[in-house]
Scaffold this active site. Structure first.
Site, mmCIF file in Angstrom:
data_model
loop_
_atom_site.group_PDB
_atom_site.id
_atom_site.type_symbol
_atom_site.label_atom_id
_atom_site.label_comp_id
_atom_site.label_asym_id
_atom_site.label_seq_id
_atom_site.Cartn_x
_atom_site.Cartn_y
_atom_site.Cartn_z
ATOM 1 N N ASP A 19 -8.757 -3.592 -3.345
ATOM 2 C CA ASP A 19 -8.415 -2.480 -4.225
ATOM 3 C C ASP A 19 -8.823 -2.755 -5.670
ATOM 4 O OD1 ASP A 19 -7.405 -0.733 -2.392
ATOM 5 O OD2 ASP A 19 -5.297 -1.117 -2.843
ATOM 6 N N HIS A 61 1.522 3.516 -3.164
ATOM 7 C CA HIS A 61 0.607 4.521 -3.698
ATOM 8 C C HIS A 61 1.291 5.872 -3.839
ATOM 9 C CE1 HIS A 61 -3.511 3.007 -4.228
ATOM 10 N NE2 HIS A 61 -3.166 2.080 -3.358
ATOM 11 N N GLU A 96 -7.487 3.708 7.005
ATOM 12 C CA GLU A 96 -8.315 3.427 5.830
ATOM 13 C C GLU A 96 -8.457 1.917 5.606
ATOM 14 O OE1 GLU A 96 -8.249 4.406 1.021
ATOM 15 O OE2 GLU A 96 -6.437 4.650 2.225
ATOM 16 N N HIS A 97 -7.330 1.230 5.518
ATOM 17 C CA HIS A 97 -7.310 -0.232 5.377
ATOM 18 C C HIS A 97 -6.706 -0.824 6.640
ATOM 19 C CE1 HIS A 97 -6.603 1.475 1.265
ATOM 20 N NE2 HIS A 97 -7.590 0.661 0.961
ATOM 21 N N HIS A 141 -47.413 28.134 12.525
ATOM 22 C CA HIS A 141 -47.402 26.675 12.562
ATOM 23 C C HIS A 141 -48.584 26.156 13.384
ATOM 24 C CE1 HIS A 141 -43.357 26.957 10.940
ATOM 25 N NE2 HIS A 141 -43.208 25.633 10.981
ATOM 26 N N GLN A 152 0.819 -1.209 0.000
ATOM 27 C CA GLN A 152 0.000 0.000 0.000
ATOM 28 C C GLN A 152 0.851 1.256 0.000
ATOM 29 O OE1 GLN A 152 -3.541 0.406 -0.228
ATOM 30 N NE2 GLN A 152 -3.062 -1.626 -1.015
#
Length: 418
Positions: free
Chosen positions: A350, A250, A316-317, A409, A247
């Site tokens: 992914d 990235h 995230e993961h 109202h 990862q």
């Protein structure tokens, strides 16, 4: 007390003023001028100024891939579609009579028009089109406008264009970055504005979504990709090291975190990471920079502390590779997506397993999940009353309205309870 063998995960990604100002300028000019501003910024930033930004049917047809890749892309598309359909089936409409003559309900209505952005940059992310085009189509969205930046003078990267079409895009635009999101939000050529924009990108893309929120809906504000692994001495240190680096490739700002209850295992993983980087790791320049600057290893005294640490990062993961994976799965709270057991690597999600890879970063996992079929649906309520039902509701409504000094109202309620 947790011990940090290595520290690097940034706790906060600061917004840069230059990014904020540039994005604001582009969006403002596009809102005021429309197409000419989009064309100007596309030429300036991407050297891309075609006769039309809408990709023609002939260009789409010409985008092909070899048979093997075509089969793999169809496999991934079918997995994502199948899971999205299963998710959609859990979202049922509701109608209930709460009092005699008082019927309340809700419906799940799809958004009409969605813009789907697939990044180019260092990696042309083919799988993003599957995640952000297939899923809204399953939700029932009428029109999905897929967008990707030009890869070269020919336009969108061929396999990316092929996949957009395979996933079911109704319109495809070749535009990059901020100007792409401006085109989606304000319209371009004969393509009207969309209602919701989704998809990942760089800091400029994230800032564009932030500034456009309200003009259009957005999925989430994503930062650099994150990975965390909770592992103990029962795990394979070399495999864990590979998943961290997998990862980290990235980008050089992608954080990678190991949380372990074993100091010796933490040390072993650090050593294995260095072996990978000194050996045949395929993206060593990017993944190595990310690990050096943003790699973190935390040793915890107990599994309870490991969960506390992991939840504080809200990655995230999040992979779990321990002797008691199910205990962790039952007790963890904050993450974008959870990968249980040594066979469940993030790469599967992914690319092709079926869950969506657009996920919260920057600790947003504390309060939101990732992209899913429900994001493309609006849950709207309705009421249906008989005269008797109205009479049962009116007294409380009028009394509350009077107490709030909202006498109009109260009047509308009392008119229905003569």
């Amino acid at each position: 007390m947790a011990e940090h063998l290595k520290t690097g995960w940034p706790q906060r990604v600061e917004r840069q003023q230059e990014v904020i100002d540039t994005v604001s300028r582009i969006l403002s000019e596009v809102e005021q001028e429309g197409g000419p501003a989009i064309r100007r910024w596309s030429a300036r930033l991407d050297q891309w100024e075609p006769d039309s930004f809408v990709v023609s049917a002939a260009e789409i047809k010409a985008a092909t891939v070899d048979d093997d890749l075509a089969a793999h892309l169809e496999f991934a598309r079918s997995q994502v579609e199948s899971f999205a359909r299963a998710q959609r089936a859990t979202l049922t409409d509701l109608e209930t009579e709460t009092l005699p003559g008082v019927v309340l309900g809700h419906r799940h209505l799809p958004v009409a028009k969605v813009g789907s952005y697939s990044p180019g940059g260092r990696y042309p992310l083919i799988a993003s089109s599957i995640m952000t085009v297939t899923v809204p189509k399953v939700a029932g969205v009428d029109t999905v406008v897929a967008v990707a930046p030009p890869r070269d003078a020919a336009g969108i990267y061929g396999p990316q264009l092929y996949t957009m079409n395979l996933a079911g895009a109704d319109v495809i635009l070749c535009l990059g970055g901020v100007q792409a999101f401006a085109a989606l939000a304000f319209g371009i050529e004969d393509v009207p504005p969309v209602d919701l924009v989704v998809g990942a990108g760089n800091a400029y893309v994230a800032e564009a979504k932030r500034q456009l929120f309200g003009t259009v809906g957005i999925d989430l504000l994503a930062g650099p990709t994150e990975v965390a692994v909770i592992a103990d001495e029962s795990a394979d240190a070399r495999l864990v090291a590979a998943d961290l680096l997998g990862q980290a490739e990235h980008g050089p700002n992608s954080p990678a975190l190991l949380v372990t209850t074993s100091r010796s295992f933490g040390t072993a993983v650090i050593a294995e990471v260095e072996r990978w980087l000194a050996g045949d790791w395929p993206t060593v320049e990017v993944a190595g920079a990310a690990w050096r600057e943003h790699g973190t290893v935390v040793v915890c005294e107990s599994r309870e502390e490991a969960i506390e640490i992991s939840d504080s990062y809200a990655p995230e993961h999040l992979e779990v590779q321990t002797s008691d994976d199910e205990w962790y799965a039952a007790n963890l709270r904050n993450y974008g997506s959870l990968f249980i057991g040594p066979e469940a690597t993030v790469a599967f999600s992914d690319k092709s397993i079926g869950t969506n890879h657009v996920l919260p970063t920057g600790r947003a996992g504390r309060y939101t999940g990732g992209l899913w079929v429900g994001k493309f649906l609006k849950t709207v309520t309705y009421q249906r009353l008989t005269a008797d039902g109205a009479r049962s509701i009116a007294p409380s409504t009028a009394a509350i309205a009077d107490a709030e000094l909202m006498y109009g109202h109260a009047l509308t309620a009392r008119l229905r309870a003569p």
